[in-house]
Design an enzyme around this catalytic site. Structure first.
Site, short mmCIF file in Angstrom:
data_model
loop_
_atom_site.label_atom_id
_atom_site.label_comp_id
_atom_site.label_asym_id
_atom_site.label_seq_id
_atom_site.Cartn_x
_atom_site.Cartn_y
_atom_site.Cartn_z
N HIS A 64 0.80 -1.20 -0.12
CA HIS A 64 0.10 -0.02 -0.05
C HIS A 64 0.87 1.35 0.10
O HIS A 64 0.94 1.76 1.14
CB HIS A 64 -0.97 -0.01 1.26
N GLU A 124 -0.52 0.78 -5.82
CA GLU A 124 -0.70 -0.15 -4.86
C GLU A 124 -0.26 -1.62 -5.46
O GLU A 124 -1.37 -2.28 -5.70
CB GLU A 124 -1.37 -0.03 -3.83
C1 BG6 Z 1 -6.98 1.83 -0.30
C2 BG6 Z 1 -8.41 1.45 -0.73
O1 BG6 Z 1 -6.19 0.94 -0.79
O2 BG6 Z 1 -6.92 1.81 0.87
C3 BG6 Z 1 -9.35 2.56 -0.38
O3 BG6 Z 1 -8.54 1.34 -2.28
C4 BG6 Z 1 -9.21 2.63 1.21
O4 BG6 Z 1 -10.73 1.95 -0.40
C5 BG6 Z 1 -7.68 2.98 1.55
O5 BG6 Z 1 -9.93 3.89 1.65
C6 BG6 Z 1 -7.35 3.19 2.72
O6 BG6 Z 1 -7.68 2.26 3.70
P1 BG6 Z 1 -7.47 2.53 5.43
O7 BG6 Z 1 -7.84 1.22 6.01
O8 BG6 Z 1 -5.92 2.50 5.30
O9 BG6 Z 1 -8.23 3.68 5.72
#
Ligand code: BG6
Length: 300
Positions: free
Chosen positions: A159, A264
């Site tokens: 991510h 990602e």
């Molecule tokens: C992304 C998703 O990878 O992560 C989104 O596609 C999401 O939908 C984002 O909002 C952040 O997620 P989190 O759990 O870290 O708030």
């Protein structure tokens, strides 16, 4: 000193250039900084929790064994929180494994999980994360081993939050003709844009991208990054924009979405099925700079 271990983090310096270094939190094995020749490459929220109380908002959190929240209530990952547990448990630092390029490893297994997480996902597994830094490249390799006697299913995702000057100047290329699932409208279609640009909330899963395609992040005509993937078929592209950033307590400054984009690589559009005693691996390599490479209209 190429590798410095502190209580909560590890600092990995390029063996040939002391102005290039990574900071890796043991919590989540999250890379929270990539300082490259004196310049920061990753976006990290000013309100990110770095004390283990919450997954880090920024850097490169690791998503495993579920991307998002499992919709099938009968699936073994159903009880896990959004994006699973790899990003919010402490990994074991396994030490330096190579001098050039400077390389370290981290491991996660059932013994590191907090009891609550363990009760929600009772499989036996080992994750080995290998991170290398060299000149203009950051390499992350993940190996997942099923050490138990029953198969399990998982998603994986790096991510990655990139720091950019202004998101409205940024383009992401080489995703044309790829099937994508737009999470904002819950619809699937074929991407028609030769380059993606950003003017509002963006949240799409690009699926089954041929490994030969290098996704590039371009800023004002200059290539910032080339994203090379090994055995990672999908890529999520995300920017929360105004309203979503406002709703995230750990997202600061609130207009910080102007300075970030997430691209990602992962395996999230389906689940990897890993039989007992088998291993799976995937990797991303982020390479700085170079020429724009257009791979549009290439039908494999
Ligand atoms: C992304 C998703 O990878 O992560 C989104 O596609 C999401 O939908 C984002 O909002 C952040 O997620 P989190 O759990 O870290 O708030």
């Amino acid at each position: 000193m190429p590798v410095e271990e502190l209580e909560d983090r590890v600092i990995l310096t390029d063996a040939n250039d002391s102005s290039t270094k990574l900071t890796i939190l043991k919590f989540g094995a999250t890379i929270i900084s990539w300082h490259h020749k004196g310049q920061e490459k990753l976006w990290l929220s000013q309100a990110a929790k770095l004390d283990g109380s919450k997954a880090v908002r920024g850097g490169i959190p690791l998503v495993f064994p579920i991307f998002g929240k499992q919709k099938d209530a009968s699936h073994p990952t159903a009880k896990l929180p959004q994006h699973g547990f790899a990003r919010n448990n402490y990994w074991e630092f396994l030490g330096q494994t190579k001098e050039t390029p400077s390389t370290v490893q981290f491991g996660l297994g059932p013994e590191q999980l907090d009891p609550d997480t363990r009760s929600k996902w009772p499989f036996d597994f080992t994750l080995i994360l290998t991170i290398s830094i060299s000149q203009d490249k950051l390499h992350q390799h993940i190996e997942v081993e099923n050490t138990g006697s029953t198969p399990f299913e998982f998603n994986w995702l790096f991510h990655t939050y990139y720091r950019v000057d202004d998101i409205t100047d940024v383009l992401v290329n080489n995703l044309v003709d790829i099937t994508c699932f737009d999470q904002l409208i819950a619809e699937q279609y074929t991407e028609k844009s030769p380059v993606l640009s950003f003017h509002e909330e963006f949240d799409r899963i690009y699926k089954n991208i041929n490994q030969n395609r290098t996704i590039q992040i371009i800023d004002k005509g200059k290539v910032l990054y080339n994203l090379h993937r090994t055995n990672l078929q999908d890529s999520v592209v995300w920017n929360p924009w105004t309203a979503k950033a406002a709703g995230m307590a750990d997202f600061e400054p609130k207009d910080g979405f102007h300075n970030m984009v997430c691209v990602e690589p992962g395996h999230v559009s389906s689940m990897v099925v890993l039989p007992a005693k088998q291993k799976w691996s995937g990797a991303q390599e982020i390479e700085i700079g170079g020429e724009i490479k257009v791979q549009a209209n290439i039908f494999e």
